[in-house]
Design a protein around this motif. Sequence first.
Motif, PDB file in Angstrom:
ATOM      1  N   ASP A   1       0.851  -1.193   0.000  1.00 44.11           N
ATOM      2  CA  ASP A   1       0.000   0.000   0.000  1.00 44.11           C
ATOM      3  C   ASP A   1       0.888   1.245   0.000  1.00 44.11           C
ATOM      4  OD1 ASP A   1      -1.604   2.197   0.821  1.00 44.11           O
ATOM      5  OD2 ASP A   1      -3.021   0.846   1.819  1.00 44.11           O
TER       6      ASP A   1
ATOM      7  N   VAL B   1       4.594  18.541   4.593  1.00 42.42           N
ATOM      8  CA  VAL B   1       4.138  17.765   3.443  1.00 42.42           C
ATOM      9  C   VAL B   1       2.943  18.541   2.892  1.00 42.42           C
ATOM     10  CG1 VAL B   1       3.147  15.576   2.668  1.00 42.42           C
ATOM     11  CG2 VAL B   1       5.014  15.595   4.342  1.00 42.42           C
TER      12      VAL B   1
ATOM     13  N   ALA C   1       1.911   8.100   4.301  1.00 41.80           N
ATOM     14  CA  ALA C   1       1.242   8.605   5.506  1.00 41.80           C
ATOM     15  C   ALA C   1       2.201   8.520   6.698  1.00 41.80           C
ATOM     16  CB  ALA C   1      -0.042   7.817   5.774  1.00 41.80           C
ATOM     17  N   LYS C   2       2.891   7.391   6.816  1.00 46.80           N
ATOM     18  CA  LYS C   2       3.869   7.245   7.899  1.00 46.80           C
ATOM     19  C   LYS C   2       5.005   8.267   7.736  1.00 46.80           C
ATOM     20  CE  LYS C   2       3.201   2.366   9.047  1.00 46.80           C
ATOM     21  NZ  LYS C   2       3.592   2.126  10.446  1.00 46.80           N
TER      22      LYS C   2
ATOM     23  N   LEU D   1       0.096   4.357  -0.164  1.00 40.77           N
ATOM     24  CA  LEU D   1      -0.378   5.503   0.626  1.00 40.77           C
ATOM     25  C   LEU D   1       0.021   5.380   2.093  1.00 40.77           C
ATOM     26  CD1 LEU D   1      -3.082   6.611   2.485  1.00 40.77           C
ATOM     27  CD2 LEU D   1      -1.837   8.114   0.937  1.00 40.77           C
ATOM     28  N   VAL D   2      -0.081   4.181   2.642  1.00 39.33           N
ATOM     29  CA  VAL D   2       0.271   4.003   4.060  1.00 39.33           C
ATOM     30  C   VAL D   2       1.736   4.387   4.283  1.00 39.33           C
ATOM     31  CG1 VAL D   2       0.595   2.309   5.897  1.00 39.33           C
ATOM     32  CG2 VAL D   2      -1.503   2.293   4.578  1.00 39.33           C
TER      33      VAL D   2
ATOM     34  N   ALA E   1       4.758  11.257   6.401  1.00 38.74           N
ATOM     35  CA  ALA E   1       4.260  12.583   6.803  1.00 38.74           C
ATOM     36  C   ALA E   1       4.245  12.732   8.324  1.00 38.74           C
ATOM     37  CB  ALA E   1       2.858  12.823   6.224  1.00 38.74           C
ATOM     38  N   VAL E   2       3.886  11.661   9.008  1.00 39.16           N
ATOM     39  CA  VAL E   2       3.866  11.691  10.478  1.00 39.16           C
ATOM     40  C   VAL E   2       5.305  11.842  11.007  1.00 39.16           C
ATOM     41  CG1 VAL E   2       3.314  10.337  12.539  1.00 39.16           C
ATOM     42  CG2 VAL E   2       1.715  10.364  10.611  1.00 39.16           C
TER      43      VAL E   2
ATOM     44  N   VAL F   1       7.836  13.222   9.435  1.00 38.03           N
ATOM     45  CA  VAL F   1       8.304  14.578   9.138  1.00 38.03           C
ATOM     46  C   VAL F   1       7.915  15.513  10.285  1.00 38.03           C
ATOM     47  CG1 VAL F   1       7.853  16.604   7.681  1.00 38.03           C
ATOM     48  CG2 VAL F   1       8.374  14.391   6.618  1.00 38.03           C
ATOM     49  N   GLU F   2       6.679  15.396  10.733  1.00 40.79           N
ATOM     50  CA  GLU F   2       6.240  16.256  11.836  1.00 40.79           C
ATOM     51  C   GLU F   2       7.059  15.973  13.095  1.00 40.79           C
ATOM     52  OE1 GLU F   2       1.989  17.693  13.554  1.00 40.79           O
ATOM     53  OE2 GLU F   2       2.509  15.626  14.035  1.00 40.79           O
TER      54      GLU F   2
END
Lengths: 436, 436
Positions: A253, A278, A259-260, A255-256, A262-263, A265-266
């Motif tokens: 996947d 992002v 998504a991880k 996208l997952v 982006a998390v 990066v924060e």
Amino acid sequence: MSTISPMTTTPTPHVGDKIQHSSQYGRLEAGEHIGLSRESLSDSDRQVRDWFVQEAEGLGCHVKVDAMGNIFAILAGENNSIPPIGMGSHLDSQPAGGRFDGILGVIAALEVLRTIKTHGIKTYAPIAAIDWTNEEGSRFPKMCAGSGVWSGSESLSECHNLEAIEPPAEGESPLTMGTELRRIGYLGQTPSSYVENPLSAHIELHIEQGSLLEKAEKKVGVVRGVQGMRWYTIHCHGREAHAGATPMSERADALVVLAKFAVKVEELSIRDGAFGTVGVMRTKTNSTNTVPGGAFCTLDLRHPSEEVLGRIETELRHYLEDLSTHRSGITVSMERTWSKRSVQFDQVARACVKAAAVENAGETMTMDMVSYAGHDSAETATVVPTAMIFVPSKGGVSHNPAEYTSGEECDLGAKVLLDAVLKYDQHLRKTAAASL
Amino acid sequence: MSTISPMTTTPTPHVGDKIQHSSQYGRLEAGEHIGLSRESLSDSDRQVRDWFVQEAEGLGCHVKVDAMGNIFAILAGENNSIPPIGMGSHLDSQPAGGRFDGILGVIAALEVLRTIKTHGIKTYAPIAAIDWTNEEGSRFPKMCAGSGVWSGSESLSECHNLEAIEPPAEGESPLTMGTELRRIGYLGQTPSSYVENPLSAHIELHIEQGSLLEKAEKKVGVVRGVQGMRWYTIHCHGREAHAGATPMSERADALVVLAKFAVKVEELSIRDGAFGTVGVMRTKTNSTNTVPGGAFCTLDLRHPSEEVLGRIETELRHYLEDLSTHRSGITVSMERTWSKRSVQFDQVARACVKAAAVENAGETMTMDMVSYAGHDSAETATVVPTAMIFVPSKGGVSHNPAEYTSGEECDLGAKVLLDAVLKYDQHLRKTAAASL
């Protein structure tokens, strides 16, 4: 600086009305706010450029357009054999941006020229108001493209071939900066180069786009330099699969994974006091019941220290490698598409800004600071003496129709710009006299 | 089940030639593959329906068409006062679908009737081959519309008024299921209702549309039921802000919230053995250097247990609430846009299928499984004893011209269907005898 004299007797340029007037081009009503949607080389960008040229020519300026569409509106000085002192910024906006980011600097430059002209102020050097093309980098994904080419850090042909992010019309070729410059009539004859079309200095007035001035209750920021910035595009390839029949353990996947990312990066940005964003993310397959086989995102990473930027980049790359190692069928690429090293502004130009700020706003209302955002001045600083003036942004809000700086704050900024330019002009005159 | 006896002496219905023949209606050549483009109530759907009715009448069947265009081809049994045992599936395809999805079940049903007729097999109950209208839901956007109305879960008038997704011709009214049923001559007189036109049972042969059988090297799947499905759209609103000047702690980043959501979906799905898919995600502002002020994603969530689905949904809602509570300026909405409850098939009907599968394929080649996709049987299961037989799909590929199940696999499926129906027929005979 012994060469810098007080200028408190100069009149104040008034910019509020002109900002109001020019915001009709690309005006964006968003609830109670009026913003701008005036992306680079769009029809509304052409309209505001036409207006800017007309205003400048009305002041008797000589207007040059270069091969990147950068517009130089030059008011002659006593010695027109030396390059103009430039006051530049940009007239383009984000897709849903504000009326001040960039705009203030160009409008104030125009009003500084008007003040010089109207009040018969004699300058040694010619003085130029400059509109740099595509500072925002939203429609054509390269920030400060116009000032970058002029400063020699970007390639003219690459920028001309840069495609717009909007999809082309059915059966049409993609729009590029080159084709759009030609379409709107701003593919100029002047070489886009600090060598062939030089400036003596570059001083830029800009809104802060942060809330440091507001929080410190200061009126003017004297900018020491610009933090380093790195842009990346991240592509993840996985495997499309039926959302209702493919066990979680057998998925690839895409996208997952992002998504991880982006998390993460924060998390790292908070840890290191960096700015990590992002800004764009999308799945490439767009079906509710299909496991995403591809996904894409961007990363904008900033910090005043190159070392910190390098550390975060390395950690993010390792994180993506780990994710793809542990998920069969996943491949990820993280490409750095653009970067700017952190920049220190010129000491003399900064001293002119500082003196002008202190004279007009007072010592207690003036603050030294770093620019978190990239600006055309970070480009020009690599090739000519450069400085920047910041005025407050209400609530630190920017890239948003709610962006706001009061008329008084704008006018004070324009007055500091005028006086800083005149101080730098005096510096040039005295330097020339001393070298005779 | 003591009432279930071996049937190994029955002949095998051959379905390959008939699938081949019927695929001329809506035939779709796609590279090396031959698929079908036979959307519901299209001209090619009419053609295959006419052919199906002609074949069934040639076998001496009584053919009834109901108000949804569902076709019931009934071969009389000894006791025609009880409702038929139905063997149903669908003859419509996706716009670019395969030759097996749905088609196999109807063609096999026809060949089962032919075998019963040709070999003089005496059944207690009448036996019906059924073509359910618009299982695919592609041209008219409601999956299993025909079986849904018959089962009472969908409204006849809503389905009649359902508009085709193709735009109407210039100046014409939109086409609806009602107008298209009338146009192709399949708006029947029989009430579309399990009450007024009942069945004793419904047994469906279908391709798996997944790769569990293939991976396990099994030939026949005995389907326990259909998992529950819930679809959601999630919108997150934050605040656009400058990526280089807005401290991490002051951001309302809509994308980070949905990224955390997507990670949580995976985590909870793995924990509970569910299928959770964020199939579509996109930022609403698409600028590398703007903190995303809006983001959108979808969620497809499936599990055989409604309790598990409910628990995951609740946890995800709480998670989003927590995220928005702890991030000033964030609001999130999670809307359930569509759902189907999970279905457990009838124990007796399943036992008949299981016994028939084991006798014909052997215990080691038979596998109990859940259907991950929706089927007409998920509708009929709510009102009559229902079971399903799966045969392998090569590579798990479906909704694609490359969809493939071999002739031997199709024939084995048809043989299991025949024997399962005869076993259920024996069950009905014995139950009737016992109640005398």
